[in-house]
Design an enzyme around this catalytic site. Structure first.
Site, mmCIF file in Angstrom:
data_model
loop_
_atom_site.group_PDB
_atom_site.id
_atom_site.type_symbol
_atom_site.label_atom_id
_atom_site.label_comp_id
_atom_site.label_asym_id
_atom_site.label_seq_id
_atom_site.Cartn_x
_atom_site.Cartn_y
_atom_site.Cartn_z
ATOM 1 N N HIS A 25 1.230 -9.174 -1.074
ATOM 2 C CA HIS A 25 0.035 -9.957 -1.414
ATOM 3 C C HIS A 25 -0.668 -10.489 -0.168
ATOM 4 O O HIS A 25 -1.880 -10.510 -0.073
ATOM 5 C CB HIS A 25 0.424 -11.129 -2.324
ATOM 6 C CG HIS A 25 0.675 -10.688 -3.726
ATOM 7 N ND1 HIS A 25 1.521 -11.350 -4.580
ATOM 8 C CD2 HIS A 25 0.199 -9.646 -4.410
ATOM 9 C CE1 HIS A 25 1.546 -10.717 -5.732
ATOM 10 N NE2 HIS A 25 0.749 -9.687 -5.654
ATOM 11 N N ARG A 56 -7.612 2.716 -5.425
ATOM 12 C CA ARG A 56 -6.271 2.348 -5.902
ATOM 13 C C ARG A 56 -6.447 1.260 -6.958
ATOM 14 O O ARG A 56 -7.095 0.243 -6.685
ATOM 15 C CB ARG A 56 -5.429 1.816 -4.753
ATOM 16 C CG ARG A 56 -5.058 2.836 -3.705
ATOM 17 C CD ARG A 56 -4.137 2.181 -2.682
ATOM 18 N NE ARG A 56 -3.535 3.144 -1.790
ATOM 19 C CZ ARG A 56 -3.988 3.416 -0.558
ATOM 20 N NH1 ARG A 56 -5.045 2.789 -0.103
ATOM 21 N NH2 ARG A 56 -3.371 4.292 0.194
ATOM 22 N N ARG A 81 -7.946 6.497 -9.118
ATOM 23 C CA ARG A 81 -6.569 6.928 -9.340
ATOM 24 C C ARG A 81 -5.934 6.075 -10.435
ATOM 25 O O ARG A 81 -6.059 4.845 -10.408
ATOM 26 C CB ARG A 81 -5.748 6.790 -8.046
ATOM 27 C CG ARG A 81 -4.311 7.238 -8.250
ATOM 28 C CD ARG A 81 -3.528 7.233 -6.962
ATOM 29 N NE ARG A 81 -3.234 5.897 -6.502
ATOM 30 C CZ ARG A 81 -2.629 5.633 -5.356
ATOM 31 N NH1 ARG A 81 -2.290 6.613 -4.541
ATOM 32 N NH2 ARG A 81 -2.378 4.390 -5.000
ATOM 33 N N GLU A 110 1.351 15.361 -3.142
ATOM 34 C CA GLU A 110 2.072 14.368 -2.347
ATOM 35 C C GLU A 110 3.520 14.759 -2.067
ATOM 36 O O GLU A 110 4.259 13.993 -1.454
ATOM 37 C CB GLU A 110 2.055 13.014 -3.071
ATOM 38 C CG GLU A 110 0.652 12.516 -3.361
ATOM 39 C CD GLU A 110 0.639 11.084 -3.825
ATOM 40 O OE1 GLU A 110 0.420 10.203 -2.993
ATOM 41 O OE2 GLU A 110 0.841 10.858 -5.037
ATOM 42 N N ASP A 141 2.533 9.997 1.353
ATOM 43 C CA ASP A 141 3.714 10.437 0.612
ATOM 44 C C ASP A 141 4.143 11.833 1.016
ATOM 45 O O ASP A 141 5.335 12.133 1.041
ATOM 46 C CB ASP A 141 3.451 10.364 -0.901
ATOM 47 C CG ASP A 141 3.671 8.954 -1.406
ATOM 48 O OD1 ASP A 141 4.715 8.367 -1.076
ATOM 49 O OD2 ASP A 141 2.789 8.416 -2.106
ATOM 50 N N ARG A 144 8.836 5.760 3.729
ATOM 51 C CA ARG A 144 7.654 5.224 4.405
ATOM 52 C C ARG A 144 7.683 3.714 4.555
ATOM 53 O O ARG A 144 6.889 3.147 5.285
ATOM 54 C CB ARG A 144 6.370 5.660 3.667
ATOM 55 C CG ARG A 144 6.318 5.188 2.247
ATOM 56 C CD ARG A 144 5.190 5.832 1.464
ATOM 57 N NE ARG A 144 3.957 5.076 1.551
ATOM 58 C CZ ARG A 144 2.886 5.311 0.812
ATOM 59 N NH1 ARG A 144 2.888 6.313 -0.056
ATOM 60 N NH2 ARG A 144 1.809 4.584 0.930
ATOM 61 N N CYS A 149 -6.571 11.849 1.416
ATOM 62 C CA CYS A 149 -6.845 10.411 1.355
ATOM 63 C C CYS A 149 -5.720 9.545 1.926
ATOM 64 O O CYS A 149 -5.723 8.344 1.735
ATOM 65 C CB CYS A 149 -7.150 9.991 -0.079
ATOM 66 S SG CYS A 149 -5.804 10.317 -1.210
HETATM 67 C C1 PEP Z 1 -0.748 8.735 -0.053
HETATM 68 O O1 PEP Z 1 0.400 8.805 -0.467
HETATM 69 O O2 PEP Z 1 -1.138 9.296 0.995
HETATM 70 C C2 PEP Z 1 -1.769 7.955 -0.780
HETATM 71 C C3 PEP Z 1 -3.035 8.030 -0.469
HETATM 72 O O3 PEP Z 1 -1.355 7.133 -1.765
HETATM 73 P P1 PEP Z 1 -0.557 5.750 -1.518
HETATM 74 O O4 PEP Z 1 -0.576 5.462 -0.054
HETATM 75 O O5 PEP Z 1 -1.251 4.738 -2.348
HETATM 76 O O6 PEP Z 1 0.811 6.112 -2.036
HETATM 77 MG MG MG Z 2 0.831 8.220 -2.526
#
Ligand code: PEP
Ligand code: MG
Length: 592
Positions: free
Chosen positions: A196, A305, A341, A440, A464, A474, A511
């Site tokens: 947050h 998101r 998304r 992903e 991902d 990650r 993205c």
């Molecule tokens: C990603 O995984 O690259 C992505 C854009 O989604 P998030 O970072 O929200 O998992």
């Molecule tokens: Mg992702």
């Protein structure tokens, strides 16, 4: 520990921007309540003191919420709701009252016990998402205990005008009190991009790097420090040349940001020197960011998101609230694609209203599209809201963590159910709404041809994709050096996806964070990704990058990168195209 020479640390980027300033260490560890036994006849006084501390905490939090709403907007202000709710949670209040009454301890000690019990319970039994809940709990604990023990405010961070806050961890209350004019940046040992307080930092445009592991112990009060919220690097007591390079980069970026990208220049979008247009869109976490993204020249939204509507909430977000959020973004870009998304839950993002059992490996568990099967009602409501927003622009639906065509088919069935409902009710929507799969996982990349045949577009989530291709969590701060998006596996997988999209005649975009790193953007473009979507503050930098290169050279460099044997070679192949001195955001060399 004394530091000789510059200290270079790698963490995770959490809020964009580059900060140069002086270390201000903030140690907000929760104090220990003294052990005092309370006489039986004084119990009522302790019960009353506890109630008064709760009332006071509530008033303070509501004031912070009001200030945050005035400054940043209603969505950001809701970040404080979980804490306000905690103050009246029977688990917190009755549990503490019971300890005061039964064990004859002070209100402070009873509250401390109860909070300790709850944090251990939550940490044991829940998802990674609970980390954020625990962070809220610590924030509340600090506030109420501080009051009961009569301690000075731990949120006072001094009056220096170039402070870079260095802490083990931060909380929403601490960040909300910061003045962005004086606080230049944030660097923490723990934390995550989804915390947050990190969301607040992004809204307040304070650069932040999280997951640095040891920045609190390594940094001394008053030392010079650089925080690069774009690359995740932190330098303590940088050498003159490093400081100059970061300063130059920061000035370059702020020069581009000030220069208007709208009007004739903006309409031309990002076109290379040899006249190849590259679509550049924005990643948004909150609807309020859409206006700024548009001002900075975004040609639509490549990733909206939507988890902000779900995570940290005790109740399922209603259709109307969701519709308003989606309409705001679609209305800001009435003639550009807006890729919304669906809730990407699981992994490190779990809302409180989904009481799902704990999993041993949340990132390999119920995540992304897999959650649709377990919670069709939640997604049906979301799809109704997104469909209603389709009449305000070119809204498209993006599905995360897809591996099979079966998952896309099941998702389309759910979408059809939502369409049927709206049709029956006479609510307008666009029947031809596009559905795209996020690529992903390495499995999805290898099956890209099949997934492309079942989709209207593909979008590569590089964050991902890197995590799963390299088996590097990650969010694991100890492994940040192994999370290498330039590992040769990545360009090869990206190339497969781009090729599959081209053959199927559908758009392939990217993205993840890689698209916002200059070398990463070039690599993706050169491999055939047609549209890039970057965190909105990165738009000016990437626009200028595209305008300054020739696609012919970029493709050549990407071909070399695709055949390169190691990460350093991949990076080198594309970095050679970057004009000027090497980008400090890329100077570190993760292990291969
Ligand atoms: C990603 O995984 O690259 C992505 C854009 O989604 P998030 O970072 O929200 O998992
Ligand atoms: Mg992702």
């Amino acid at each position: 520990m004394s530091n000789h020479g510059p200290v270079h640390l790698e963490g995770f980027p959490a809020s964009d921007g580059i900060a140069l300033g002086r270390v201000r260490r903030v140690d907000w560890r929760v104090p220990e309540a003294p052990r005092v036994t309370v006489r039986r006849r004084d119990r009522h006084r302790e019960l009353e003191r506890f109630q008064e501390a709760l009332r006071r905490a509530r008033t303070e939090l509501e004031e912070i919420k009001r200030r945050t709403e005035a400054l940043l907007g209603p969505v950001e202000a809701r970040i404080f709701d979980p804490q306000i709710l905690m103050l009246e949670d029977p688990e917190v209040v009755e549990g503490t009252n019971r300890y005061i009454s039964d064990n004859r301890v002070t209100a402070a000690r009873a509250f401390e016990w109860r909070m300790l019990e709850l944090s251990e319970l939550w940490a044991r039994t829940s998802h990674t998402m609970v980390l954020d809940r625990l962070n809220d709990l610590h924030d509340v604990k600090l506030r109420v205990l501080g009051r009961l023990l009569g301690l000075p405010s731990p949120w006072d961070i001094g009056r220096a005008s170039d402070a870079v806050i260095v802490a083990r961890e931060l909380t929403p209350s601490i960040v909300a009190r910061m003045d962005p004019e004086r606080v230049r940046g944030l660097a923490t040992d723990g934390g995550s991009r989804a915390a947050h307080w990190a969301i607040l930092a992004r809204s307040m445009q304070i650069p932040a790097v999280v997951g640095l592991g040891e920045v609190f112990d390594r940094a001394r009060e008053g030392q010079r420090i650089i925080v690069d919220g774009r690359s995740g690097q932190v330098l303590i007591e940088p050498g003159g040349r490093d400081a100059q390079r970061f300063e130059r980069r920061r000035n370059r970026i702020s020069g581009w940001t000030r220069r208007p990208l709208t009007g004739a220049e903006g309409e031309n979008g990002a076109v290379t020197l040899d006249d190849v247009p590259v679509t550049l869109r924005a990643n948004l976490d909150l609807p309020g960011e859409a206006g700024r993204a548009r001002e900075l020249g975004a040609q639509g939204v490549g990733l909206f998101r939507t988890e902000f509507l779900a995570v940290g909430r005790h109740a399922v977000p209603g259709e109307e609230e969701q519709y308003r959020a989606y309409r705001t973004v679609a209305g800001t870009f009435p003639s550009d694609p807006v890729l919304i998304r669906i809730f990407d839950l699981g992994g490190d993002k779990f809302p409180l209203f989904l009481r799902m059992p704990a999993e041993g490996n949340p990132f390999l568990g119920r995540r992304g599209v897999r959650v649709c099967r377990d919670e069709p009602g939640l997604f049906l409501t979301q799809l109704r809201a997104i469909l209603r927003a389709t009449v305000h622009g070119d809204v498209r639906i993006m599905v995360p963590l897809v591996n099979t065509t079966g998952e896309i088919a099941a998702f389309r069935e759910l979408l059809d159910a939502a369409k049927e409902q709206l049709q029956r009710e006479g609510v307008p929507f666009r029947d031809d709404v596009k559905v795209g799969a996020m690529i992903e996982t390495p499995g999805a990349a290898l099956a890209a041809a099949e997934l492309a045949a079942a989709s209207d577009f593909l979008s590569i989530g590089t964050n991902d994709l890197v995590q799963y291709a390299l088996a590097v969590d990650r969010t694991n701060t100890g492994l940040a050096h192994l999370f290498d998006p330039f590992h040769p596996a990545v360009p090869r997988l990206v190339s497969l996806v781009a090729g599959a999209g081209r053959s199927a005649g559908i758009e392939v975009s990217a993205c993840g964070e890689l698209a916002a790193r200059p070398a990463g953007a070039l690599l993706l473009m050169g491999l055939g990704v047609e549209a890039l979507s970057v965190a909105w503050p990165s738009l000016p930098e990437i626009t200028n990058l595209i305008r300054g290169c020739r696609m012919r050279d970029v493709r050549e460099a990407a071909a070399t990168a695709r055949a390169a044997p190691g990460g350093t070679d991949v990076r080198r192949a594309v970095e050679g195209l970057l004009a000027g001195p090497p980008d400090p955001g890329l100077s570190s060399q993760p292990a291969e």
